[in-house]
Design a protein around this motif. Structure first.
Motif, PDB file in Angstrom:
ATOM      1  N   ILE A 210       0.838  -1.203   0.000  1.00 26.91           N
ATOM      2  CA  ILE A 210       0.000   0.000   0.000  1.00 26.91           C
ATOM      3  C   ILE A 210       0.869   1.248   0.000  1.00 26.91           C
ATOM      4  O   ILE A 210       0.586   2.234  -0.696  1.00 26.91           O
ATOM      5  N   LEU A 211       1.951   1.225   0.779  1.00 29.64           N
ATOM      6  CA  LEU A 211       2.853   2.374   0.841  1.00 29.64           C
ATOM      7  C   LEU A 211       3.455   2.689  -0.517  1.00 29.64           C
ATOM      8  O   LEU A 211       3.516   3.859  -0.918  1.00 29.64           O
ATOM      9  N   SER A 212       3.901   1.666  -1.231  1.00 27.57           N
ATOM     10  CA  SER A 212       4.507   1.909  -2.542  1.00 27.57           C
ATOM     11  C   SER A 212       3.513   2.541  -3.503  1.00 27.57           C
ATOM     12  O   SER A 212       3.854   3.452  -4.271  1.00 27.57           O
ATOM     13  N   ARG A 213       2.254   2.096  -3.466  1.00 24.58           N
ATOM     14  CA  ARG A 213       1.234   2.700  -4.331  1.00 24.58           C
ATOM     15  C   ARG A 213       0.982   4.154  -3.957  1.00 24.58           C
ATOM     16  O   ARG A 213       0.932   5.035  -4.821  1.00 24.58           O
ATOM     17  N   HIS A 214       0.822   4.414  -2.654  1.00 30.47           N
ATOM     18  CA  HIS A 214       0.538   5.776  -2.215  1.00 30.47           C
ATOM     19  C   HIS A 214       1.721   6.711  -2.472  1.00 30.47           C
ATOM     20  O   HIS A 214       1.523   7.909  -2.734  1.00 30.47           O
ATOM     21  N   LEU A 215       2.933   6.191  -2.369  1.00 32.64           N
ATOM     22  CA  LEU A 215       4.095   7.029  -2.661  1.00 32.64           C
ATOM     23  C   LEU A 215       4.132   7.436  -4.133  1.00 32.64           C
ATOM     24  O   LEU A 215       4.524   8.560  -4.461  1.00 32.64           O
ATOM     25  N   ILE A 216       3.722   6.523  -4.999  1.00 32.72           N
ATOM     26  CA  ILE A 216       3.659   6.866  -6.422  1.00 32.72           C
ATOM     27  C   ILE A 216       2.622   7.959  -6.656  1.00 32.72           C
ATOM     28  O   ILE A 216       2.871   8.967  -7.334  1.00 32.72           O
ATOM     29  N   TYR A 217       1.416   7.793  -6.079  1.00 31.20           N
ATOM     30  CA  TYR A 217       0.353   8.776  -6.263  1.00 31.20           C
ATOM     31  C   TYR A 217       0.756  10.147  -5.715  1.00 31.20           C
ATOM     32  O   TYR A 217       0.676  11.168  -6.414  1.00 31.20           O
ATOM     33  N   THR A 218       1.158  10.165  -4.454  1.00 28.93           N
ATOM     34  CA  THR A 218       1.506  11.446  -3.823  1.00 28.93           C
ATOM     35  C   THR A 218       2.797  12.012  -4.392  1.00 28.93           C
ATOM     36  O   THR A 218       2.955  13.237  -4.475  1.00 28.93           O
ATOM     37  N   GLY A 219       3.738  11.129  -4.788  1.00 30.05           N
ATOM     38  CA  GLY A 219       4.993  11.615  -5.347  1.00 30.05           C
ATOM     39  C   GLY A 219       4.797  12.315  -6.680  1.00 30.05           C
ATOM     40  O   GLY A 219       5.378  13.382  -6.935  1.00 30.05           O
ATOM     41  N   LEU A 220       3.972  11.741  -7.543  1.00 27.56           N
ATOM     42  CA  LEU A 220       3.707  12.385  -8.831  1.00 27.56           C
ATOM     43  C   LEU A 220       2.951  13.699  -8.644  1.00 27.56           C
ATOM     44  O   LEU A 220       3.216  14.688  -9.345  1.00 27.56           O
ATOM     45  N   THR A 221       2.013  13.706  -7.686  1.00 30.83           N
ATOM     46  CA  THR A 221       1.294  14.956  -7.393  1.00 30.83           C
ATOM     47  C   THR A 221       2.249  16.018  -6.866  1.00 30.83           C
ATOM     48  O   THR A 221       2.185  17.194  -7.272  1.00 30.83           O
ATOM     49  N   ALA A 222       3.138  15.608  -5.955  1.00 29.81           N
ATOM     50  CA  ALA A 222       4.109  16.559  -5.413  1.00 29.81           C
ATOM     51  C   ALA A 222       5.059  17.065  -6.497  1.00 29.81           C
ATOM     52  O   ALA A 222       5.444  18.246  -6.495  1.00 29.81           O
ATOM     53  N   LEU A 223       5.434  16.194  -7.416  1.00 32.39           N
ATOM     54  CA  LEU A 223       6.309  16.619  -8.512  1.00 32.39           C
ATOM     55  C   LEU A 223       5.613  17.657  -9.394  1.00 32.39           C
ATOM     56  O   LEU A 223       6.217  18.668  -9.787  1.00 32.39           O
ATOM     57  N   PHE A 224       4.350  17.429  -9.697  1.00 33.25           N
ATOM     58  CA  PHE A 224       3.581  18.380 -10.503  1.00 33.25           C
ATOM     59  C   PHE A 224       3.469  19.730  -9.785  1.00 33.25           C
ATOM     60  O   PHE A 224       3.651  20.797 -10.395  1.00 33.25           O
ATOM     61  N   VAL A 225       3.164  19.699  -8.483  1.00 31.98           N
ATOM     62  CA  VAL A 225       3.041  20.942  -7.715  1.00 31.98           C
ATOM     63  C   VAL A 225       4.378  21.671  -7.651  1.00 31.98           C
ATOM     64  O   VAL A 225       4.433  22.910  -7.779  1.00 31.98           O
ATOM     65  N   SER A 226       5.476  20.950  -7.469  1.00 29.09           N
ATOM     66  CA  SER A 226       6.792  21.579  -7.392  1.00 29.09           C
ATOM     67  C   SER A 226       7.143  22.291  -8.700  1.00 29.09           C
ATOM     68  O   SER A 226       7.615  23.441  -8.692  1.00 29.09           O
ATOM     69  N   ILE A 227       6.931  21.623  -9.808  1.00 30.08           N
ATOM     70  CA  ILE A 227       7.230  22.232 -11.106  1.00 30.08           C
ATOM     71  C   ILE A 227       6.332  23.446 -11.345  1.00 30.08           C
ATOM     72  O   ILE A 227       6.788  24.504 -11.809  1.00 30.08           O
ATOM     73  N   SER A 228       5.049  23.328 -10.990  1.00 28.43           N
ATOM     74  CA  SER A 228       4.118  24.441 -11.191  1.00 28.43           C
ATOM     75  C   SER A 228       4.510  25.647 -10.348  1.00 28.43           C
ATOM     76  O   SER A 228       4.497  26.793 -10.832  1.00 28.43           O
ATOM     77  N   MET A 229       4.874  25.410  -9.094  1.00 28.06           N
ATOM     78  CA  MET A 229       5.255  26.533  -8.234  1.00 28.06           C
ATOM     79  C   MET A 229       6.547  27.181  -8.706  1.00 28.06           C
ATOM     80  O   MET A 229       6.708  28.403  -8.606  1.00 28.06           O
ATOM     81  N   ALA A 230       7.467  26.395  -9.241  1.00 26.36           N
ATOM     82  CA  ALA A 230       8.710  26.979  -9.756  1.00 26.36           C
ATOM     83  C   ALA A 230       8.451  27.837 -10.982  1.00 26.36           C
ATOM     84  O   ALA A 230       9.102  28.878 -11.177  1.00 26.36           O
ATOM     85  N   LEU A 231       7.484  27.435 -11.804  1.00 22.49           N
ATOM     86  CA  LEU A 231       7.198  28.182 -13.031  1.00 22.49           C
ATOM     87  C   LEU A 231       6.318  29.401 -12.789  1.00 22.49           C
ATOM     88  O   LEU A 231       6.202  30.271 -13.672  1.00 22.49           O
ATOM     89  N   VAL A 232       5.664  29.472 -11.639  1.00 20.13           N
ATOM     90  CA  VAL A 232       4.840  30.646 -11.322  1.00 20.13           C
ATOM     91  C   VAL A 232       5.707  31.894 -11.147  1.00 20.13           C
ATOM     92  O   VAL A 232       5.307  33.004 -11.503  1.00 20.13           O
ATOM     93  N   TYR A 233       6.908  31.683 -10.620  1.00 19.96           N
ATOM     94  CA  TYR A 233       7.799  32.821 -10.357  1.00 19.96           C
ATOM     95  C   TYR A 233       8.580  33.190 -11.619  1.00 19.96           C
ATOM     96  O   TYR A 233       9.064  32.330 -12.352  1.00 19.96           O
TER      97      TYR A 233
END
Length: 289
Positions: A210-233
């Motif tokens: 279960i942890l490996s699945r949730h890490l994939i889901y949350t990790g990809l979401t976190a990656l998307f948010v990180s890239i988006s926040m970097a491009l906002v500036y």
């Protein structure tokens, strides 16, 4: 907690999130690389779980034979034609049989013409109460992690030692029926020890999967948010109002930190279970209770 703490620092002016801050570099560099590392960890965890599932026909047959031997032993001692497949129901059958056999041994001693030491009655009473306490906490289709929490303690080891002591110390003075009940109690308590470790294996495998699945889901979401926040500036400017950044940045950090929080929660639980169930026999290391 991260969102609340960072939000408080932003609102009090301790942390800057405006156009001239270093938020963009934080999201663009360290956070992204950290998220990618977490995704790699998720893949490694998944490989660990799969390595326990795969096996040669010989190894798989040995696992199946071991499971059958355990079930047949409990069925024989419980005088049942078959045992349940549900882990909770199987543990209920095991604990009920343990309580009944301990009560039968205690009744045989009380009806005996000879005076038996109080130590025997006290030990058998403890074993019967141990079986009843497990059975009262188990319900059908209880999750495996909750079942493990019921038998995670060291009571089984103390009861194994107590029954073994009674058999060695007073075996000759007991009737044949009582000695047979004592042998059955010894086998049942050994079965509890095996079931305890087997359920631990199942629970940890499920948790890691279960942890490996949730890490994939949350990790990809976190990656998307990180890239988006970097491009906002942009250089000396930002694409959204500063008043929105006060809320957006703490929330974005919370999303980015969520895989780490998830990983910490599961690993802490797995480490606690491993620490509390490190012993498979009657030896209980200090602190393992």
């Amino acid at each position: 907690m991260f969102v609340v703490a960072l939000g408080g620092l932003v609102w009090t002016g301790v942390v800057a999130v405006g156009a001239d801050s270093s938020v963009a570099s934080v999201f663009a560099s360290g956070i992204i690389s950290g998220v990618v590392t977490l995704v790699t960890i998720a893949v490694s965890i998944n490989q660990l779980v799969l390595s326990r599932v795969f096996g040669s026909p010989g190894k798989l047959s040995d696992r199946l034979d071991g499971s059958r031997d355990l079930r047949e032993r409990v069925e024989r001692l419980a005088d049942q034609p078959s045992s349940p497949n549900d882990p909770a129901a199987f543990l209920s059958l095991l604990s009920t049989t343990l309580s009944e056999r301990a009560t039968a041994a205690l009744s045989g001693i009380e009806q005996s013409a000879t005076d038996s030491p109080a130590e025997i009655a006290d030990a058998l009473t403890d074993v019967a109460e141990y079986g009843r306490s497990i059975n009262t906490q188990v319900e059908d289709e209880t999750p495996i992690t909750d079942i493990l929490g019921i038998i995670v303690g060291s009571e089984y080891a103390m009861n194994i030692a107590a029954v073994r002591h009674l058999r060695n110390e007073y075996g000759e003075s007991l009737s044949a029926t009582t000695r047979a009940e004592m042998e059955a109690l010894d086998e049942l308590l050994e079965s509890v020890a095996v079931v305890r470790q087997f359920y631990k294996t199942l629970a940890l495998q499920q948790d890691l999967a279960i942890l490996s699945r949730h890490l994939i889901y949350t990790g990809l979401t976190a990656l998307f948010v990180s890239i988006s926040m970097a491009l906002v500036y942009r250089t000396e400017t930002v694409m959204i109002p500063s008043s929105t950044l006060v809320i957006l940045v703490p929330v974005a950090v919370g999303v980015v930190v969520s895989p780490i929080a998830l990983f910490s929660a599961y690993i802490l639980r797995a480490a606690t279970v491993a620490y509390r169930t490190v012993s498979v026999g009657p030896f209980v290391p200090p602190g393992g209770r």
